[in-house]
Design an enzyme around this catalytic site. Sequence first.
Site, PDB file in Angstrom:
ATOM      1  N   ASP A 187      18.956  23.094 -13.218  1.00  0.00           N
ATOM      2  CA  ASP A 187      19.199  24.471 -12.760  1.00  0.00           C
ATOM      3  C   ASP A 187      18.761  25.525 -13.792  1.00  0.00           C
ATOM      4  O   ASP A 187      18.865  26.728 -13.527  1.00  0.00           O
ATOM      5  CB  ASP A 187      20.680  24.666 -12.404  1.00  0.00           C
ATOM      6  CG  ASP A 187      21.073  23.902 -11.149  1.00  0.00           C
ATOM      7  OD1 ASP A 187      20.171  23.450 -10.416  1.00  0.00           O
ATOM      8  OD2 ASP A 187      22.283  23.747 -10.901  1.00  0.00           O
ATOM      9  N   ARG A 210      16.609  15.792  -1.188  1.00  0.00           N
ATOM     10  CA  ARG A 210      18.065  15.838  -1.323  1.00  0.00           C
ATOM     11  C   ARG A 210      18.816  14.958  -0.313  1.00  0.00           C
ATOM     12  O   ARG A 210      19.562  15.471   0.537  1.00  0.00           O
ATOM     13  CB  ARG A 210      18.552  17.296  -1.278  1.00  0.00           C
ATOM     14  CG  ARG A 210      17.886  18.138  -2.345  1.00  0.00           C
ATOM     15  CD  ARG A 210      18.501  19.484  -2.511  1.00  0.00           C
ATOM     16  NE  ARG A 210      19.778  19.436  -3.201  1.00  0.00           N
ATOM     17  CZ  ARG A 210      20.547  20.485  -3.401  1.00  0.00           C
ATOM     18  NH1 ARG A 210      20.160  21.662  -2.956  1.00  0.00           N
ATOM     19  NH2 ARG A 210      21.699  20.380  -4.030  1.00  0.00           N
ATOM     20  N   LYS A 241      29.967  28.955  -9.813  1.00  0.00           N
ATOM     21  CA  LYS A 241      29.797  28.720  -8.372  1.00  0.00           C
ATOM     22  C   LYS A 241      29.932  27.236  -8.047  1.00  0.00           C
ATOM     23  O   LYS A 241      30.626  26.853  -7.107  1.00  0.00           O
ATOM     24  CB  LYS A 241      28.402  29.210  -7.944  1.00  0.00           C
ATOM     25  CG  LYS A 241      27.916  28.651  -6.629  1.00  0.00           C
ATOM     26  CD  LYS A 241      26.519  29.131  -6.277  1.00  0.00           C
ATOM     27  CE  LYS A 241      25.380  28.301  -6.760  1.00  0.00           C
ATOM     28  NZ  LYS A 241      25.051  27.080  -6.009  1.00  0.00           N
ATOM     29  N   ASN A 242      29.254  26.392  -8.843  1.00  0.00           N
ATOM     30  CA  ASN A 242      29.207  24.972  -8.498  1.00  0.00           C
ATOM     31  C   ASN A 242      30.492  24.220  -8.816  1.00  0.00           C
ATOM     32  O   ASN A 242      30.640  23.058  -8.465  1.00  0.00           O
ATOM     33  CB  ASN A 242      27.995  24.298  -9.163  1.00  0.00           C
ATOM     34  CG  ASN A 242      26.695  24.758  -8.513  1.00  0.00           C
ATOM     35  OD1 ASN A 242      26.721  25.380  -7.444  1.00  0.00           O
ATOM     36  ND2 ASN A 242      25.574  24.480  -9.141  1.00  0.00           N
ATOM     37  N   ARG A 245      23.083  34.360  -3.803  1.00  0.00           N
ATOM     38  CA  ARG A 245      23.855  33.123  -3.599  1.00  0.00           C
ATOM     39  C   ARG A 245      24.500  32.666  -4.898  1.00  0.00           C
ATOM     40  O   ARG A 245      25.520  31.970  -4.864  1.00  0.00           O
ATOM     41  CB  ARG A 245      22.928  32.006  -3.100  1.00  0.00           C
ATOM     42  CG  ARG A 245      22.433  32.212  -1.706  1.00  0.00           C
ATOM     43  CD  ARG A 245      21.670  31.021  -1.239  1.00  0.00           C
ATOM     44  NE  ARG A 245      22.493  29.820  -1.392  1.00  0.00           N
ATOM     45  CZ  ARG A 245      22.047  28.582  -1.211  1.00  0.00           C
ATOM     46  NH1 ARG A 245      20.808  28.393  -0.878  1.00  0.00           N
ATOM     47  NH2 ARG A 245      22.844  27.560  -1.364  1.00  0.00           N
TER      48      ARG A 245
HETATM   49  C1  EPZ Z   1      24.480  19.869  -7.556  1.00  0.00           C
HETATM   50  O1  EPZ Z   1      23.836  19.486  -6.349  1.00  0.00           O
HETATM   51  C2  EPZ Z   1      24.338  21.362  -7.665  1.00  0.00           C
HETATM   52  N1  EPZ Z   1      24.948  22.006  -6.502  1.00  0.00           N
HETATM   53  C3  EPZ Z   1      22.872  21.759  -7.782  1.00  0.00           C
HETATM   54  O2  EPZ Z   1      22.803  23.149  -8.025  1.00  0.00           O
HETATM   55  C4  EPZ Z   1      22.245  21.040  -8.985  1.00  0.00           C
HETATM   56  O3  EPZ Z   1      20.872  21.325  -9.039  1.00  0.00           O
HETATM   57  C5  EPZ Z   1      22.480  19.531  -8.858  1.00  0.00           C
HETATM   58  O4  EPZ Z   1      23.897  19.246  -8.697  1.00  0.00           O
HETATM   59  C6  EPZ Z   1      21.984  18.749 -10.064  1.00  0.00           C
HETATM   60  O5  EPZ Z   1      22.656  19.188 -11.215  1.00  0.00           O
HETATM   61  C7  EPZ Z   1      26.258  22.161  -6.447  1.00  0.00           C
HETATM   62  O6  EPZ Z   1      27.010  21.744  -7.302  1.00  0.00           O
HETATM   63  C8  EPZ Z   1      26.802  22.905  -5.280  1.00  0.00           C
HETATM   64  P1  EPZ Z   1      22.999  15.735  -7.104  1.00  0.00           P
HETATM   65  P2  EPZ Z   1      24.007  18.001  -5.796  1.00  0.00           P
HETATM   66  O7  EPZ Z   1      23.596  14.961  -5.989  1.00  0.00           O
HETATM   67  O8  EPZ Z   1      25.318  17.462  -6.195  1.00  0.00           O
HETATM   68  C9  EPZ Z   1      19.744  12.548  -5.837  1.00  0.00           C
HETATM   69  C10 EPZ Z   1      21.982  25.376  -7.769  1.00  0.00           C
HETATM   70  O9  EPZ Z   1      20.878  25.947  -7.968  1.00  0.00           O
HETATM   71  N2  EPZ Z   1      20.691  12.104  -4.813  1.00  0.00           N
HETATM   72  O10 EPZ Z   1      23.668  15.661  -8.447  1.00  0.00           O
HETATM   73  O11 EPZ Z   1      23.645  18.025  -4.365  1.00  0.00           O
HETATM   74  C11 EPZ Z   1      19.225  13.958  -5.614  1.00  0.00           C
HETATM   75  O12 EPZ Z   1      18.195  13.999  -4.665  1.00  0.00           O
HETATM   76  C12 EPZ Z   1      22.043  24.004  -7.137  1.00  0.00           C
HETATM   77  O13 EPZ Z   1      23.073  25.905  -8.028  1.00  0.00           O
HETATM   78  C13 EPZ Z   1      20.423  10.962  -4.099  1.00  0.00           C
HETATM   79  O14 EPZ Z   1      19.413  10.307  -4.281  1.00  0.00           O
HETATM   80  O15 EPZ Z   1      22.899  17.245  -6.630  1.00  0.00           O
HETATM   81  C14 EPZ Z   1      18.814  14.335  -7.015  1.00  0.00           C
HETATM   82  O16 EPZ Z   1      17.568  13.748  -7.303  1.00  0.00           O
HETATM   83  C15 EPZ Z   1      20.790  23.513  -6.538  1.00  0.00           C
HETATM   84  N3  EPZ Z   1      21.321  10.568  -3.132  1.00  0.00           N
HETATM   85  C16 EPZ Z   1      19.873  13.676  -7.897  1.00  0.00           C
HETATM   86  O17 EPZ Z   1      20.420  12.624  -7.080  1.00  0.00           O
HETATM   87  C17 EPZ Z   1      22.494  11.266  -2.920  1.00  0.00           C
HETATM   88  O18 EPZ Z   1      23.272  10.849  -2.061  1.00  0.00           O
HETATM   89  C18 EPZ Z   1      20.990  14.573  -8.352  1.00  0.00           C
HETATM   90  O19 EPZ Z   1      21.483  15.349  -7.259  1.00  0.00           O
HETATM   91  C19 EPZ Z   1      22.754  12.409  -3.677  1.00  0.00           C
HETATM   92  C20 EPZ Z   1      21.840  12.814  -4.629  1.00  0.00           C
END
Ligand code: EPZ
Length: 421
Positions: free
Chosen positions: A308, A121, A22-23, A400
């Site tokens: 995840d 997030r 999915k991701n 989802r």
């Molecule tokens: C991706 O989300 C995945 N979603 C998430 O999967 C997954 O949990 C996550 O990566 C971490 O592996 C998809 O790919 C669609 P990040 P993403 O930006 O990219 C912080 C699931 O269950 N951050 O890598 O949105 C953030 O808060 C889902 O399938 C900032 O601070 O996650 C987190 O602490 C849920 N500023 C860390 O970075 C930003 O601008 C990593 O988040 C962006 C992120």
Amino acid sequence: MDKIVIEGGRKLKGEVTVSGAKNSTLPIMAASLLTDEESIIENVPNLKDITTMVKLLHSLGAKASYENGTLTVKPGKNLKPVAPYKLVSTMRASVCVLGPLLAREGYAEVSLPGGCVIGARPIDLHLKGLGALGADIEIQHGYIVAKVKRQLRGNDIFLGGNFGSSVLATANVMMAAMLASGKTYIQNAACEPEVVDLAQFLKKMGAKIQGEGSPQIEIEGVKHLRGARHSIIPDRIETGTYMVAAAVTGGDVLIKKTAPEHQNALMDRLAQSGVRIERGKDTIRVRRNGRLRAVDVTTLPYPGFPTDLQAQMMALMAITPGISVITEKIYPDRFIHVAELNRMGSRIFLEGNSAIVHGVKRLSGAPVTASDLRASAALVLAGLVAEGQTEVHRVYHLDRGYEKIEDKLSRLGARIWRAKE
Ligand code: EPZ
């Protein structure tokens, strides 16, 4: 709405085939907007999030259709670069249309995603990266309004935040840099397999990218991208969920059509806890007939242990003798499953961003609810070993991210079915 009902106590045995990730699919669907030509994406899972992304592509003016695991996207010449609140609020990953829209149209309005049950997030890294490429970004009435005066320009961009790298910020900046002038270097890029899969798709479209899968990605902007055909990598989180399902029930499961090389962190933790793992070329066999041992787990960006799979691993540790400490370093508040697992008889205590898990002899089935996809999966796993009946409500969340979870688990011998509320 439906619920999933589970009668616990069956050992899982047999074979299960993993769906496409999915991701990986969601950013690749966004990337298909970088050309007006048709792209064909194969091995796409049949999931609610994919349907939401198809709706978003339609509302942007693209043609998109899904049939039997194949998605056809034809963006055409006229896009309407506005991603509305209604769609972005149901799926945060919608934010990854920002980069491609900006690259192609020089303008994008994308609703701010807002909070989420797994934590705050923020999207500051997305905006920082796109700003460094020359986009002028403002927040107006809950929307990100991004404009480019003439053309995006390549730059050297550091994309690290307080919690490390970001998967979708890396994806967004990579996609925006595709049609920019000159070279872009993304430092502290996310190394997740989904980022590599996106780069593979972009290369098939004609992009010039190097270093994907490492913390430095180099992109040389091109004038034009074409439509491409691509097959999505296996879902490593679905794979991991079935690995833990085999371990938690003391079963013997062969997981097929997967990528064992993406599973090192989970394999390490499971092996430490006494689970037998055999990896083949595209299979993983998971067996357990002895006692489990408690292990500590800390979530980290790839290749560390994935956030995840944190909830699923907690369901396993909940019935493992001894004490294990599960520390969440990506989303410090991602513990919505703790209270629900405790309703099933587990003894888990939260201490900051760590969960202290005191293993119990048995769990007992109960009605449970969780508003996070992976938390819901953990409750299903707990239900598989609990005494009596477990009902997992708000199945919407499972739908989802898990294709036919009750069918796949039934075929492995679980007593699990879907019922109307
Ligand atoms: C991706 O989300 C995945 N979603 C998430 O999967 C997954 O949990 C996550 O990566 C971490 O592996 C998809 O790919 C669609 P990040 P993403 O930006 O990219 C912080 C699931 O269950 N951050 O890598 O949105 C953030 O808060 C889902 O399938 C900032 O601070 O996650 C987190 O602490 C849920 N500023 C860390 O970075 C930003 O601008 C990593 O988040 C962006 C992120």
